[in-house]
Design a protein around this motif. Structure first.
Motif, mmCIF file in Angstrom:
data_model
loop_
_atom_site.group_PDB
_atom_site.id
_atom_site.type_symbol
_atom_site.label_atom_id
_atom_site.label_comp_id
_atom_site.label_asym_id
_atom_site.label_seq_id
_atom_site.Cartn_x
_atom_site.Cartn_y
_atom_site.Cartn_z
ATOM 1 N N ALA A 41 0.794 -1.231 0.000
ATOM 2 C CA ALA A 41 0.000 0.000 0.000
ATOM 3 C C ALA A 41 0.819 1.270 0.000
ATOM 4 O O ALA A 41 0.288 2.333 -0.298
ATOM 5 N N GLN A 42 2.103 1.222 0.347
ATOM 6 C CA GLN A 42 2.870 2.453 0.440
ATOM 7 C C GLN A 42 4.269 2.275 -0.138
ATOM 8 O O GLN A 42 4.768 1.169 -0.306
ATOM 9 N N ASN A 43 4.875 3.429 -0.454
ATOM 10 C CA ASN A 43 6.261 3.447 -0.905
ATOM 11 C C ASN A 43 7.165 3.561 0.317
ATOM 12 O O ASN A 43 7.148 4.570 1.013
ATOM 13 N N LEU A 44 7.942 2.516 0.573
ATOM 14 C CA LEU A 44 8.833 2.534 1.728
ATOM 15 C C LEU A 44 10.205 3.117 1.406
ATOM 16 O O LEU A 44 10.817 3.767 2.236
ATOM 17 N N VAL A 45 10.690 2.881 0.196
ATOM 18 C CA VAL A 45 12.058 3.228 -0.180
ATOM 19 C C VAL A 45 12.055 4.440 -1.093
ATOM 20 O O VAL A 45 11.324 4.470 -2.093
ATOM 21 N N GLY A 46 12.866 5.462 -0.764
ATOM 22 C CA GLY A 46 12.962 6.639 -1.615
ATOM 23 C C GLY A 46 13.940 6.457 -2.752
ATOM 24 O O GLY A 46 13.753 6.963 -3.852
ATOM 25 N N LYS A 47 15.014 5.698 -2.502
ATOM 26 C CA LYS A 47 16.042 5.465 -3.527
ATOM 27 C C LYS A 47 16.773 4.179 -3.184
ATOM 28 O O LYS A 47 17.034 3.902 -2.012
ATOM 29 N N VAL A 48 17.092 3.396 -4.221
ATOM 30 C CA VAL A 48 17.892 2.198 -4.016
ATOM 31 C C VAL A 48 19.049 2.203 -5.011
ATOM 32 O O VAL A 48 18.857 2.481 -6.197
ATOM 33 N N THR A 49 20.244 1.960 -4.516
ATOM 34 C CA THR A 49 21.457 1.917 -5.340
ATOM 35 C C THR A 49 22.119 0.564 -5.137
ATOM 36 O O THR A 49 22.224 0.085 -4.004
ATOM 37 N N ILE A 50 22.568 -0.052 -6.238
ATOM 38 C CA ILE A 50 23.267 -1.321 -6.110
ATOM 39 C C ILE A 50 24.730 -1.166 -6.513
ATOM 40 O O ILE A 50 25.084 -0.322 -7.329
ATOM 41 N N LEU A 51 25.575 -2.018 -5.902
ATOM 42 C CA LEU A 51 27.018 -1.995 -6.114
ATOM 43 C C LEU A 51 27.503 -3.403 -6.429
ATOM 44 O O LEU A 51 26.935 -4.379 -5.964
ATOM 45 N N PHE A 52 28.588 -3.469 -7.178
ATOM 46 C CA PHE A 52 29.152 -4.729 -7.663
ATOM 47 C C PHE A 52 30.404 -5.068 -6.865
ATOM 48 O O PHE A 52 31.265 -4.218 -6.652
ATOM 49 N N GLU A 53 30.530 -6.324 -6.409
ATOM 50 C CA GLU A 53 31.748 -6.781 -5.748
ATOM 51 C C GLU A 53 32.112 -8.172 -6.261
ATOM 52 O O GLU A 53 31.480 -9.170 -5.904
ATOM 53 N N ARG A 54 33.122 -8.237 -7.113
ATOM 54 C CA ARG A 54 33.596 -9.522 -7.642
ATOM 55 C C ARG A 54 34.335 -10.272 -6.543
ATOM 56 O O ARG A 54 35.153 -9.703 -5.827
ATOM 57 N N THR A 55 34.063 -11.594 -6.438
ATOM 58 C CA THR A 55 34.665 -12.366 -5.349
ATOM 59 C C THR A 55 35.580 -13.483 -5.837
ATOM 60 O O THR A 55 36.095 -14.247 -5.014
ATOM 61 N N ASN A 56 35.784 -13.611 -7.147
ATOM 62 C CA ASN A 56 36.776 -14.572 -7.644
ATOM 63 C C ASN A 56 37.633 -13.890 -8.695
ATOM 64 O O ASN A 56 37.233 -12.887 -9.282
ATOM 65 N N PRO A 57 38.855 -14.389 -8.942
ATOM 66 C CA PRO A 57 39.786 -13.672 -9.812
ATOM 67 C C PRO A 57 39.533 -13.831 -11.305
ATOM 68 O O PRO A 57 40.021 -13.027 -12.086
ATOM 69 N N SER A 58 38.797 -14.843 -11.722
ATOM 70 C CA SER A 58 38.619 -15.072 -13.157
ATOM 71 C C SER A 58 37.623 -14.085 -13.749
ATOM 72 O O SER A 58 36.721 -13.592 -13.067
ATOM 73 N N LYS A 59 37.791 -13.810 -15.042
ATOM 74 C CA LYS A 59 36.849 -12.932 -15.737
ATOM 75 C C LYS A 59 35.515 -13.635 -15.954
ATOM 76 O O LYS A 59 34.456 -13.024 -15.841
#
Length: 311
Positions: A20-38
């Motif tokens: 019924a309502q908007n809880l989040v005003g803004k959401v931003t996502i970030l990338f974090e690679r956890t293994n060395p291979s491409k």
């Protein structure tokens, strides 16, 4: 702050298709690679939520393109920005369906809020018709790098600063091959600008070490191009002025710097980063960082190309 591990959820009976309502005003996502291979690659998707009401909250989200909703339990003392790991994804190359190259998060609320998009092209290629933001004008590559190199440096820093604490990014003209023309940016143009597909890493060095590195001019007369957070002047082979976020850099100051490993290793016509220490190895590839930045900031204007002064 971080939340408990997200779980798959089904909307409770009687609530309809949307809360019924908007809880989040803004959401931003970030990338974090956890293994060395491409590729294959494993990476975490961190989410930051802003504008949440006071008190404990339950936020539902899903990866765009999927059906199942997941939930994040936000504690009452969440503060102005609440951050947590939303997903851990494993991508490998699928020769029959080479489509995994972007991530975006949708929030389950009436306004259908979506996050920024993250791109990673080492395990999948977009269709020829897809574009990645647009430029408001041509962004030229000059003899020493110029506006296009400055744009690439800004993209590097934006890709890793929140995860690593990086304060500046450095790039060289080496590996940047073509102007970005005005208008929608194609995948072909992204690849032409950043052809190597190298990961963006972060090392730390002192102000004195940084000044020595920046004073170097390679035989072609190139210098290192910084992100907008750094400005410097070279006179007579010496850095005579240097500021970070407007403040003078001291010799003992420790600065976290984003770049590719081949620049750090001394393979792009500049000295190896002797004495620097590794801070972070989880960044996107350079092509994905550039595409993510272009889409996030579209329409993108050309930087002024004046961050470095040579006298």
């Amino acid at each position: 702050m971080s939340a408990s591990v997200a779980e798959d959820v089904t909307p409770p009976p009687g609530e309809g298709d949307e809360p019924a309502q908007n809880l989040v005003g803004k959401v931003t996502i970030l990338f974090e690679r956890t293994n060395p291979s491409k590729c294959p690659v494993t990476f975490k998707v961190h989410g930051s939520f802003e504008g949440l009401p006071d008190g404990a909250q339950v936020v539902q989200y899903r990866l765009v393109g999927t059906d199942g909703w997941k939930t994040v339990n936000v504690p009452a003392d969440h503060g102005a920005v609440f951050s947590t790991v939303l997903e851990t994804l494993y991508w490998e190359w699928d020769w029959e369906r080479p489509g995994k190259y972007s991530v975006q998060i949708e929030i389950r609320q009436p306004d259908g809020l979506r996050s920024n998009s993250l791109y990673y092209f080492k395990c999948g290629m977009p269709g020829e018709e897809e574009t990645f933001g647009e430029t408001a004008e041509t962004i030229p590559l000059t003899a020493s790098g110029g506006p296009l190199a400055e744009l690439v440096a800004d993209a590097y820093l934006d890709a890793v600063k929140d995860m690593s604490g990086a304060e500046v990014a450095l790039v060289t003209k080496y590996g940047i091959h073509a102007d970005l023309n005005a208008g929608p940016v194609t995948y072909e143009e992204v690849c032409a600008t950043q052809s190597s597909g190298l990961a963006v890493d972060v090392n730390a060095m002192t102000g004195a070490q940084l000044k020595q590195l920046l004073a170097y001019q390679n035989p072609s007369g190139w210098v290192l191009t910084p992100s907008s957070s750094l400005r410097y002047t070279v006179e007579g082979g010496v850095v005579t002025e240097i500021t970070l976020n407007g403040a003078p850099v001291t010799d003992i100051q420790v600065i976290k710097i984003a770049a590719t490993y081949i620049l750090m290793g001394g393979w792009q016509g500049f000295p190896r980063w002797q004495g620097s220490t590794t801070v972070y190895l989880g960044g996107q590839d350079d092509q994905g960082a550039l595409a993510s930045y272009l889409v996030k900031n579209s329409p993108v204007h050309a930087p002024s190309g004046d961050r470095v002064t040579i006298r």
